[in-house]
Structures are given as structure tokens and as C-alpha cells.
Design a protein around this motif. Structure first.
Motif, PDB file in Angstrom:
ATOM      1  N   VAL A  28      35.175   9.461 -22.131  1.00 34.15           N
ATOM      2  CA  VAL A  28      34.797  10.871 -22.110  1.00 34.15           C
ATOM      3  C   VAL A  28      33.655  11.056 -21.120  1.00 34.15           C
ATOM      4  N   SER A  29      33.316  12.298 -20.856  1.00 32.63           N
ATOM      5  CA  SER A  29      32.236  12.611 -19.929  1.00 32.63           C
ATOM      6  C   SER A  29      30.899  12.095 -20.456  1.00 32.63           C
ATOM      7  N   ILE A  30      30.039  11.675 -19.536  1.00 30.15           N
ATOM      8  CA  ILE A  30      28.710  11.203 -19.941  1.00 30.15           C
ATOM      9  C   ILE A  30      27.843  12.355 -20.431  1.00 30.15           C
ATOM     10  N   PHE A  31      28.308  13.586 -20.261  1.00 32.40           N
ATOM     11  CA  PHE A  31      27.555  14.751 -20.740  1.00 32.40           C
ATOM     12  C   PHE A  31      27.327  14.674 -22.239  1.00 32.40           C
ATOM     13  N   TRP A  32      28.325  14.187 -22.978  1.00 27.82           N
ATOM     14  CA  TRP A  32      28.234  14.194 -24.442  1.00 27.82           C
ATOM     15  C   TRP A  32      27.186  13.225 -24.973  1.00 27.82           C
ATOM     16  N   PRO A  33      27.122  11.969 -24.511  1.00 26.83           N
ATOM     17  CA  PRO A  33      26.036  11.108 -24.994  1.00 26.83           C
ATOM     18  C   PRO A  33      24.653  11.596 -24.563  1.00 26.83           C
ATOM     19  N   LEU A  34      24.567  12.194 -23.360  1.00 23.84           N
ATOM     20  CA  LEU A  34      23.289  12.758 -22.929  1.00 23.84           C
ATOM     21  C   LEU A  34      22.860  13.891 -23.844  1.00 23.84           C
ATOM     22  N   LEU A  35      23.819  14.735 -24.216  1.00 26.86           N
ATOM     23  CA  LEU A  35      23.523  15.840 -25.132  1.00 26.86           C
ATOM     24  C   LEU A  35      23.103  15.301 -26.492  1.00 26.86           C
ATOM     25  N   LEU A  36      23.809  14.270 -26.968  1.00 29.41           N
ATOM     26  CA  LEU A  36      23.470  13.654 -28.254  1.00 29.41           C
ATOM     27  C   LEU A  36      22.066  13.079 -28.227  1.00 29.41           C
ATOM     28  N   PHE A  37      21.746  12.357 -27.166  1.00 29.39           N
ATOM     29  CA  PHE A  37      20.445  11.700 -27.063  1.00 29.39           C
ATOM     30  C   PHE A  37      19.314  12.721 -26.978  1.00 29.39           C
ATOM     31  N   CYS A  38      19.495  13.707 -26.124  1.00 24.31           N
ATOM     32  CA  CYS A  38      18.411  14.664 -25.863  1.00 24.31           C
ATOM     33  C   CYS A  38      18.254  15.697 -26.965  1.00 24.31           C
ATOM     34  N   SER A  39      19.238  15.800 -27.866  1.00 24.60           N
ATOM     35  CA  SER A  39      19.125  16.760 -28.972  1.00 24.60           C
ATOM     36  C   SER A  39      18.721  16.071 -30.270  1.00 24.60           C
ATOM     37  N   SER A  40      18.366  14.789 -30.175  1.00 23.97           N
ATOM     38  CA  SER A  40      18.000  14.018 -31.368  1.00 23.97           C
ATOM     39  C   SER A  40      16.558  13.536 -31.260  1.00 23.97           C
ATOM     40  N   GLY A  41      16.113  12.833 -32.306  1.00 20.59           N
ATOM     41  CA  GLY A  41      14.762  12.288 -32.300  1.00 20.59           C
ATOM     42  C   GLY A  41      14.583  11.146 -31.323  1.00 20.59           C
ATOM     43  N   PHE A  42      15.694  10.620 -30.768  1.00 21.57           N
ATOM     44  CA  PHE A  42      15.581   9.521 -29.807  1.00 21.57           C
ATOM     45  C   PHE A  42      14.755   9.913 -28.589  1.00 21.57           C
ATOM     46  N   VAL A  43      14.828  11.180 -28.213  1.00 20.75           N
ATOM     47  CA  VAL A  43      14.104  11.613 -27.020  1.00 20.75           C
ATOM     48  C   VAL A  43      12.593  11.501 -27.234  1.00 20.75           C
ATOM     49  N   ILE A  44      12.148  11.631 -28.482  1.00 17.16           N
ATOM     50  CA  ILE A  44      10.719  11.473 -28.790  1.00 17.16           C
ATOM     51  C   ILE A  44      10.297  10.028 -28.546  1.00 17.16           C
ATOM     52  N   TYR A  45      11.147   9.081 -28.948  1.00 13.44           N
ATOM     53  CA  TYR A  45      10.851   7.676 -28.717  1.00 13.44           C
ATOM     54  C   TYR A  45      10.765   7.348 -27.231  1.00 13.44           C
ATOM     55  N   SER A  46      11.411   8.151 -26.394  1.00 13.63           N
ATOM     56  CA  SER A  46      11.496   7.852 -24.968  1.00 13.63           C
ATOM     57  C   SER A  46      10.384   8.487 -24.147  1.00 13.63           C
ATOM     58  N   CYS A  47       9.650   9.384 -24.737  1.00 17.82           N
ATOM     59  CA  CYS A  47       8.579  10.089 -24.013  1.00 17.82           C
ATOM     60  C   CYS A  47       7.224   9.441 -24.284  1.00 17.82           C
ATOM     61  N   GLY A  48       7.134   8.153 -23.987  1.00 19.83           N
ATOM     62  CA  GLY A  48       5.856   7.467 -24.121  1.00 19.83           C
ATOM     63  C   GLY A  48       5.428   7.194 -25.542  1.00 19.83           C
ATOM     64  N   HIS A  49       6.389   7.109 -26.472  1.00 21.02           N
ATOM     65  CA  HIS A  49       6.043   6.858 -27.871  1.00 21.02           C
ATOM     66  C   HIS A  49       5.334   5.516 -28.008  1.00 21.02           C
ATOM     67  N   THR A  50       4.295   5.470 -28.819  1.00 13.26           N
ATOM     68  CA  THR A  50       3.399   4.313 -28.838  1.00 13.26           C
ATOM     69  C   THR A  50       3.641   3.409 -30.045  1.00 13.26           C
ATOM     70  N   GLU A  51       4.885   3.029 -30.260  1.00 15.17           N
ATOM     71  CA  GLU A  51       5.210   2.054 -31.296  1.00 15.17           C
ATOM     72  C   GLU A  51       6.260   1.088 -30.749  1.00 15.17           C
ATOM     73  N   TYR A  52       6.780   0.233 -31.645  1.00 13.78           N
ATOM     74  CA  TYR A  52       7.750  -0.769 -31.210  1.00 13.78           C
ATOM     75  C   TYR A  52       9.164  -0.212 -31.073  1.00 13.78           C
ATOM     76  N   TYR A  53       9.462   0.900 -31.716  1.00 18.07           N
ATOM     77  CA  TYR A  53      10.838   1.397 -31.769  1.00 18.07           C
ATOM     78  C   TYR A  53      11.473   1.656 -30.407  1.00 18.07           C
ATOM     79  N   PRO A  54      10.755   2.199 -29.418  1.00 15.32           N
ATOM     80  CA  PRO A  54      11.405   2.431 -28.120  1.00 15.32           C
ATOM     81  C   PRO A  54      11.897   1.156 -27.438  1.00 15.32           C
ATOM     82  N   ILE A  55      11.246   0.031 -27.716  1.00 18.69           N
ATOM     83  CA  ILE A  55      11.678  -1.241 -27.134  1.00 18.69           C
ATOM     84  C   ILE A  55      12.907  -1.758 -27.874  1.00 18.69           C
ATOM     85  N   PHE A  56      12.958  -1.503 -29.156  1.00 20.38           N
ATOM     86  CA  PHE A  56      14.056  -1.965 -30.004  1.00 20.38           C
ATOM     87  C   PHE A  56      15.328  -1.129 -29.826  1.00 20.38           C
ATOM     88  N   LEU A  57      15.169   0.164 -29.518  1.00 24.34           N
ATOM     89  CA  LEU A  57      16.293   1.093 -29.472  1.00 24.34           C
ATOM     90  C   LEU A  57      17.417   0.656 -28.534  1.00 24.34           C
TER      91      LEU A  57
END
Length: 257
Positions: free
Chosen positions: A122-151
Motif C-alpha cells: 500500500v502507499s507509504i501515506f498510510w503508515p506516515l499518517l498512523l505514525f504522525c497521528s499517534s503518540g509515537f511522534v512525541i517520542y520522535s521529537c527529542g523525547h528524553t527517555e529510552y523509548y525512542p531508541i527502543f521503538l
């Protein structure tokens, strides 16, 4: 002579087809590179400027020179390595976690893009929409814990797990990605039943041997985590250190030591 002309024509056609495939592949790589660079810049310019969650403790551990934390062994090692690498430029531990968070974000998105293309077509638009509309985007914006490395490792396990069910990946590779995710965060063990279920769904019970073999690589992690008398150094504890999947509260549950 006719045979020679036919062979030359087929050879030229194969060359053009291969060249077209390579051109398409290079164009895809270039497109992905530009897109991921733009996303990384977005994450970086919106990065966290404060220490959140366990970050004050992680900062103390990192600046104190600790390479391992009991339940996030490899994550802390990556933070410490990056901190030491950039130490000549006086980069703070906050900035190191910012950088690793943003990099973890683009790696996660790239894995989701591969899942959309190679697993679901399928188009890559859908996973991008899923990622950016979820809490994952918070982990990616300089989040200061271990979770962004683990994700990214967690998503990589999902990718190879799906590929295994489609007959496109080996069970040993799936197991090794699971062990890698556990090395980054022991909480990954909550997904252990999914690993055990995969050979059942494929009706390939001999693959349990590959799971057992893959978990041999987990033994060094247990030694580093629990037996400092063998390694000569002790991993720091971060709540809850011994009970990485707490089902009930207990005394000193949130004690750092």
C-alpha cells in the motif's frame, strides 16, 4: 544468424529492463532520503527542551559514566557512547537524547514504509499518517527517555514477524530482532507470547529450535545485568530494576540506586 540477432535483442532487452529497475530503485532511495531528511528536521526543530520522565535520572547515570542500566542495557550503552563521542564539543546529555530520539523517529518511519511496501503493498501515506497521528511522534521529537531508541527495534520485530508469516523471513532473524529489542528495553518481554505463537501459525514447529538458538545471544545480557562479579562492573538500576514487568506495586518500586 537469426539466432545471433535474437540473442542480441534479448540481451539488449534484459539490459534495458535491469537499467530501468536500477533507475527506479535509485529514485526510490533518493525520494526516501529527501522525505526522511525533511521529517528529521521537523523532529529536530520541535525537539523537547526540558528533561521529562526519567530523564533527570538518565542524565545522572550518563554523566556519571555508567554504560549499562539493568532493564535498558543497550539503550544506555548507545546514549553513553554518543555522549562520549560528542564530548569534545561539550554536548549535554539532553542534546544527546534529543538527537537519538529524532534518529529513532526516522528509523521507525523508514521501517513502517518498508512494511507498507513489502508486506501490505500500500502507499507509504498510510503508515506516515498512523505514525504522525499517534503518540509515537512525541517520542520522535527529542523525547528524553529510552523509548525512542527502543521503538525502531520493536517495529523491526513486527516487520520480520509479518515477513515470516508470509514466508519471506527466517525464524532465526525474527528471534534475533526480538532479542535486540529486549536488549534495548526488557519490557519487550511482554511480546514474548507473540514470538512463541509464530511457528504455530506457520505450522512449522521445527522453528522452535531456531528460537532456542537465538536466545543464546540473550545469555550475555543476563550476565551483564545480574552478575557484576563476572563482568567486573555493575549495571545501574532504574525503577523497577528487578521486576521489569511489574504486575503489582511494592516497597521501593520507584527507587533509583
Amino acid at each position: 544468424m537469426i539466432f545471433s540477432i535474437t540473442r542480441s535483442t534479448l540481451g539488449a532487452g534484459y539490459f534495458l529492463l535491469t537499467m530501468n529497475n536500477n533507475t527506479f530503485r535509485l529514485r526510490t532511495i533518493l525520494y526516501d532520503g529527501i522525505l526522511l531528511t525533511i521529517i528529521f528536521l521537523f523532529f529536530w526543530f520541535h525537539r523537547s527542551q526540558t528533561l521529562a520522565g526519567d530523564a533527570p535520572l538518565i542524565t545522572r547515570i550518563t554523566e556519571g559514566g555508567k554504560w549499562f542500566v539493568k532493564n535498558e542495557l543497550l539503550s544506555q550503552a548507545i546514549i553513553q557512547f554518543t555522549y562520549q563521542l560528542f564530548s569534545p564539543w561539550h554536548i549535554t546529555s539532553l542534546e544527546v537524547m534529543n538527537l537519538l530520539s529524532c534518529l529513532g523517529g526516522i528509523f521507525s518511519i523508514y521501517i513502517l514504509m518498508q512494511i507498507s511496501r513489502k508486506i501490505f503493498a500500500v502507499s507509504i501515506f498510510w503508515p506516515l499518517l498512523l505514525f504522525c497521528s499517534s503518540g509515537f511522534v512525541i517520542y520522535s521529537c527529542g523525547h528524553t527517555e529510552y523509548y525512542p531508541i527502543f521503538l525502531p527495534a520493536m517495529l523491526l520485530y513486527g516487520y520480520f514477524g509479518l515477513a515470516y508469516l508470509m514466508g519471506k523471513a527466517d525464524m532465526l532473524v525474527v528471534t534475533l530482532t526480538f532479542v535486540l529489542a529486549c536488549a534495548l528495553h526488557m519490557g519487550m518481554f511482554i511480546a514474548f507470547p507473540s514470538l512463541i505463537l509464530l511457528p504455530v501459525l506457520q505450522e512449522c514447529y521445527s522453528d522452535y529450535r531456531k528460537i532456542v538458538f537465538g536466545f543464546l545471544f540473550f545469555i550475555p545480557l543476563l550476565i551483564i545485568r545480574n552478575y557484576p562479579e563476572i563482568t567486573g562492573f555493575s549495571a545501574a538500576g532504574l525503577s523497577p530494576a528487578w521486576n521489569f514487568l511489574p504486575l503489582f506495586p511494592y516497597q521501593d518500586m520507584y527507587r533509583y540506586y
